[in-house]
Design a protein around this motif. Structure first.
Motif, mmCIF file in Angstrom:
data_model
loop_
_atom_site.group_PDB
_atom_site.id
_atom_site.type_symbol
_atom_site.label_atom_id
_atom_site.label_comp_id
_atom_site.label_asym_id
_atom_site.label_seq_id
_atom_site.Cartn_x
_atom_site.Cartn_y
_atom_site.Cartn_z
ATOM 1 N N ASP A 1 -74.019 -38.669 -63.662
ATOM 2 C CA ASP A 1 -73.967 -38.296 -62.251
ATOM 3 C C ASP A 1 -75.377 -38.154 -61.709
ATOM 4 N N LEU A 2 -75.659 -38.873 -60.627
ATOM 5 C CA LEU A 2 -76.982 -38.875 -60.016
ATOM 6 C C LEU A 2 -77.007 -38.120 -58.697
ATOM 7 N N CYS A 3 -76.044 -37.242 -58.478
ATOM 8 C CA CYS A 3 -75.944 -36.456 -57.248
ATOM 9 C C CYS A 3 -75.829 -37.370 -56.038
ATOM 10 N N GLY A 4 -74.788 -38.161 -56.031
ATOM 11 C CA GLY A 4 -74.572 -39.111 -54.961
ATOM 12 C C GLY A 4 -73.809 -40.324 -55.443
ATOM 13 N N ALA A 5 -73.861 -40.585 -56.731
ATOM 14 C CA ALA A 5 -73.106 -41.677 -57.360
ATOM 15 C C ALA A 5 -72.923 -41.333 -58.825
ATOM 16 N N THR A 6 -71.776 -41.689 -59.361
ATOM 17 C CA THR A 6 -71.488 -41.457 -60.774
ATOM 18 C C THR A 6 -71.270 -42.793 -61.454
ATOM 19 N N LEU A 7 -71.911 -42.986 -62.607
ATOM 20 C CA LEU A 7 -71.855 -44.242 -63.336
ATOM 21 C C LEU A 7 -71.079 -44.074 -64.631
ATOM 22 N N LEU A 8 -70.359 -45.102 -65.021
ATOM 23 C CA LEU A 8 -69.597 -45.115 -66.260
ATOM 24 C C LEU A 8 -70.243 -46.084 -67.228
ATOM 25 N N TRP A 9 -70.547 -45.610 -68.419
ATOM 26 C CA TRP A 9 -71.202 -46.422 -69.446
ATOM 27 C C TRP A 9 -70.157 -46.908 -70.445
ATOM 28 N N ARG A 10 -70.117 -48.218 -70.665
ATOM 29 C CA ARG A 10 -69.192 -48.798 -71.622
ATOM 30 C C ARG A 10 -69.964 -49.537 -72.706
ATOM 31 N N THR A 11 -69.465 -49.492 -73.947
ATOM 32 C CA THR A 11 -70.068 -50.205 -75.069
ATOM 33 C C THR A 11 -69.232 -51.419 -75.431
ATOM 34 N N THR A 12 -69.792 -52.270 -76.238
ATOM 35 C CA THR A 12 -69.077 -53.472 -76.650
ATOM 36 C C THR A 12 -67.784 -53.134 -77.363
ATOM 37 N N GLU A 13 -67.859 -52.180 -78.291
ATOM 38 C CA GLU A 13 -66.657 -51.819 -79.040
ATOM 39 C C GLU A 13 -65.549 -51.347 -78.114
ATOM 40 N N GLY A 14 -65.916 -50.559 -77.109
ATOM 41 C CA GLY A 14 -64.917 -50.075 -76.170
ATOM 42 C C GLY A 14 -64.364 -51.184 -75.295
ATOM 43 N N LEU A 15 -65.242 -52.077 -74.842
ATOM 44 C CA LEU A 15 -64.805 -53.159 -73.970
ATOM 45 C C LEU A 15 -63.934 -54.174 -74.705
#
Length: 442
Positions: free
Chosen positions: A266-280
């Motif tokens: 969370d960057l206080c204005g937008a939230t980013l979701l991180w995905r890894t290869t194994e998860g994808l």
């Protein structure tokens, strides 16, 4: 979505480019701007796509690839100097430095040396070329106003940086603050900062960079974790009393800044979701979502009153209401085709209007249903059986229940659950509703 792929030669590419071949099997990291602080007027993404188009470095998802030459940095030298002299020292554009102002007459400079084992990628609101991923504020449930900036933005121009290892296990670590065009990071006199046990300096940015790692990964059994704050040096702390308080939280020694599959930033204005290869590799793709849409439409669900066949529009038209669009009564979950009756006398007739369901007589908002089109937000490829309230975005049961449990940072100290496809705050007891479809009468 940011995707970091270690292969033979890394370069900056986007997910619209050609995917790595099988011979280039490698580890990938993906970032998805999912949801954010709901105060800001500029919409960052709109259910899997930007209305202005995915172009340049402002995207709904972006790929990071191994750089031809490493640009990673690491702390190398620390010195205490009078503030006026420190300002002159920071004029060296070839030296990465973090500038800590202790007082008007005393400052600490931590110089960073080259780290040949990592690549550094920067994220922020600035459109300068040194920012790899340009982010803007998120407005819930609306489309972009078309601008990259907002005067009231709480996202830092140089919000954070991610350091990815060039060799196995290709770990990715996040740090608060990014280096500006002069390769400097400035923490002013009022910023939270302190001396660490190893003799270095550390600090927090004004509005902070928060991270939440899910427990049990990002899968069917995922459980939301605890929000933490990341420092400039990558240390993990409990949240401050308010977002911009000068007193830091308690150090969390048993947690690290290594990003995991499903980590939220969370960057206080937008939230980013991180995905890894194994998860994808285990996650559904757009092809899976299209197959689910076609399977739903092939079942020919019907309006229980008008008996007209319902069908979700194509994923490319996920924001356009069509004639066969399914609509739902949020209060009960009964799915209908669009009709104009049932409006309460005190209300109008538009989407979201309070209406009385003709099947169960319950009163509530009446909204169109939309397929959730951001595949990276799905936990599984289950059927579109549930919808978020009140926006009507449809996805699998496990996905909707997971996101309904996550409270996202908002403002200085508030937290709210929100739809991962449009950032609308969730309402009702659960934040979602199970959909009740009626099959064809013939």
């Amino acid at each position: 979505m940011l995707q970091s792929v270690p292969n033979t030669v890394w370069s900056w590419r986007d997910t619209a480019g050609q995917a790595p071949s099988v011979e280039q099997q490698c580890r990938r990291f993906r970032f998805t701007p999912v949801i954010g602080d709901l105060r800001s007027p500029v919409y960052f993404r709109c259910n899997g796509s930007l209305t202005t188009g995915d172009k340049g470095r402002q995207r709904r998802r972006t790929a990071l690839y191994k750089k031809p030459v490493s640009n990673g940095v690491k702390p190398d030298f620390i010195r205490i100097t009078p503030t006026p002299l420190a300002s002159k020292a920071l004029s060296n554009s070839d030296q990465h430095s973090v500038f800590y102002t202790l007082s008007q007459s005393r400052s600490v400079i931590v110089e960073y040396g080259h780290d040949s084992n990592t690549d550094m990628f920067q994220i922020g609101r600035s459109t300068e070329t040194l920012i790899d991923f340009v982010v803007t504020d998120t407005t819930p449930g609306n489309c972009s106003t078309g601008g990259l900036h907002t005067t009231q933005s709480t996202i830092s121009r140089f919000a954070c940086r991610i350091s990815c290892e060039r060799d196995p296990p290709y770990s990715a670590r996040i740090y608060a603050a990014g280096f500006d065009s002069s390769k400097n990071i400035f923490l002013g006199e009022r910023a939270a900062k302190w001396r660490t046990p190893d003799g270095l300096m550390d600090g927090l940015t004004t509005n902070g960079v928060l991270v939440m790692h899910p427990r049990q990964g990002f899968s069917d059994g995922s459980v939301p974790g605890v929000w933490r704050e990341i420092s400039v040096c990558g240390n993990v702390y409990a949240l401050r009393e308010t977002r911009s308080a000068q007193q830091r939280g308690k150090l969390v020694e048993n947690e690290s800044n290594v990003l995991q599959d499903g980590s939220l930033i969370d960057l206080c204005g937008a939230t980013l979701l991180w995905r890894t290869t194994e998860g994808l590799d285990k996650a559904p793709t757009l092809k899976h979502l299209e197959a689910l849409r076609q399977e739903f439409n092939a079942a020919r669900p019907q309006c229980p009153v008008g008996f007209n066949t319902l069908a979700f529009p194509s994923l490319e038209q996920c924001n356009v209401v069509v004639k066969k669009q399914p609509w739902v009564y949020i209060s009960c979950g009964h799915v209908h085709g669009y009709h104009s009756w049932g409006c309460r006398p005190e209300a109008g007739g538009g989407a979201g209007t309070e209406r009385e369901c003709p099947l169960c007589r319950r009163v509530g908002p009446y909204v169109p249903l939309w397929m959730g089109c951001e595949a990276g937000s799905y936990l599984d490829a289950g059927p579109p059986s549930h919808a978020f309230c009140p926006c009507g975005h449809v996805c699998s049961a496990k996905t909707v229940k997971y996101w309904a449990r996550i409270l996202l940072p908002h403002g200085t100290h508030d937290f709210h659950a929100a739809c991962p496809f449009c950032a609308t705050w969730l309402t009702g007891d659960k934040g979602y509703i199970k959909l009740i479809y009626q099959g064809p009468v013939d």
